[in-house]
Enzyme design. Structure first.
Site, short mmCIF file in Angstrom:
data_model
loop_
_atom_site.label_atom_id
_atom_site.label_comp_id
_atom_site.label_asym_id
_atom_site.label_seq_id
_atom_site.Cartn_x
_atom_site.Cartn_y
_atom_site.Cartn_z
N HIS A 57 9.36 62.00 26.23
CA HIS A 57 9.29 62.68 24.94
C HIS A 57 8.50 63.99 25.03
CE1 HIS A 57 10.90 58.99 23.43
NE2 HIS A 57 9.81 58.30 23.72
N HIS A 220 14.54 57.07 21.23
CA HIS A 220 14.91 56.34 22.43
C HIS A 220 16.42 56.10 22.50
CE1 HIS A 220 10.82 55.00 21.20
NE2 HIS A 220 10.56 55.28 22.46
#
Length: 335
Positions: A57, A220
């Site tokens: 991320h 995700h």
């Protein structure tokens, strides 16, 4: 799969070493861990602010370590929570005697491991620890990774406000109050044009046909609320913005800070096109944008797509967001 990696299992370790090599005066790595901290941690006289989560991320989370923001960040494997023992070590390393606030995104693994890490730190030292859970995703109440709403890009505003309050000398209770205030006033919704490819798997994490997009996607690759045919940028922006505005119930005259966040594979050109329509919508609603951030703040590897975040402001939050900060991923200068 074409990626600039060596062994897939070494990506996180090598990434962290590369970050320290890029910012040796600002960052340090705790021996034997996937934890980065400020090079001067713990900072005397200041509440420690820590966070963490799965890798993939970037620049979240370690990119926000520095003066005015985070003191430490733990990196799990790709899309996997950091381990509780490493979280405990990070908490202790960032405690200067004023206590530590943990900023936790609402995913079951993150919440469970942070709670255990806090218990470990408290057993091994006299550190005082508290935490807030960020759940700003307005798209879904439950997903593959969590019960309740997911924590996504609004987390960056939590880091910024809490970090500023700590830098100003606020005590642990004040820093926690400010962090929770942001959690209560922020909303985000995202979308995907493509899937992402994890180093270990080597293929897209989900199938998304060329003529479809996914609305309400998680960071995700979790399913969103709707798959639809490809829409133009204005239509996507209107859909995402309306859902966030509906959730926050903003009145005319409200002041907001906004983030148009890239998911890792989206050109800046496209993000600014989205921001253009976002600001038009807010103007049509008589909502004032105090500050607008555009760029990659919380990504999903190489996913193409974006998210839109709105934070309802008051005088205190404006002042905290204006406070100077110096990190690898975010810099705010003193006027």
């Amino acid at each position: 799969m074409k990626k600039l990696i060596n062994e897939p299992g070494a990506v996180v370790d090598e990434m962290l070493d590369g970050m320290v090599a890029a910012y040796p005066e600002a960052l340090a790595r705790l021996d034997g861990t996937n934890v980065l901290v400020r090079a001067d941690a713990p900072v005397e006289g200041k509440v420690g602010i820590v966070s963490g989560g799965g890798s993939g991320h970037e620049p979240t989370h370690a990119g926000y370590i520095g003066d005015g923001m985070l003191d430490g960040a733990a990196a799990g494997e790709v899309f996997t929570s950091p381990t509780a023992d490493q979280l405990g070590e990070m908490i202790q390393a960032c405690d200067a005697g004023e206590g530590v606030l943990c900023v936790v995104k609402n995913y079951e693994g993150d919440v469970m491991n942070f709670e255990t890490g806090i218990e470990l730190a408290e057993m091994e030292s006299d550190v005082e620890v508290t935490y807030v859970v960020v759940d700003d995703d307005v798209a879904v109440e439950d997903s593959l990774y969590t019960s309740g709403r997911r924590g996504v890009c609004g987390t960056i505003f939590v880091h910024k406000a809490a970090g500023a309050k700590a830098a100003q000398g606020g005590d642990l209770a004040e820093v926690e109050r400010v962090a929770q205030k942001v959690v209560d006033r922020v909303g985000t919704m995202g979308m995907a044009l493509t899937s992402c490819t994890t180093p270990e798997k080597g293929e897209p994490t989900f199938d998304l046909p060329e003529d479809e997009i996914e609305l309400g996607i998680g960071i995700h690759g979790e399913p969103g609320i709707e798959r639809t045919e490809v829409m133009d940028a204005d239509s996507v922006t209107e859909h995402l913005t309306e859902r966030v505005l509906e959730d926050l119930e903003l009145d005319a005259g409200a002041r907001v800070a906004t983030i148009v966040n890239g998911m890792g594979g989206t050109p800046q050109m496209e993000l600014f096109v989205v921001n253009r329509r976002l600001q038009e919508i807010l103007g049509e609603r008589d909502i004032e944008t105090w500050d607008a951030w555009v760029g990659d703040y919380m990504t999903s590897l190489d996913m193409a797509g974006c998210s839109i975040t709105l934070l309802e402001l008051d005088d205190e939050l404006e002042e905290l967001l204006s406070h100077p900060v110096e990190t690898p991923a975010l810099t705010v200068r003193d006027d």
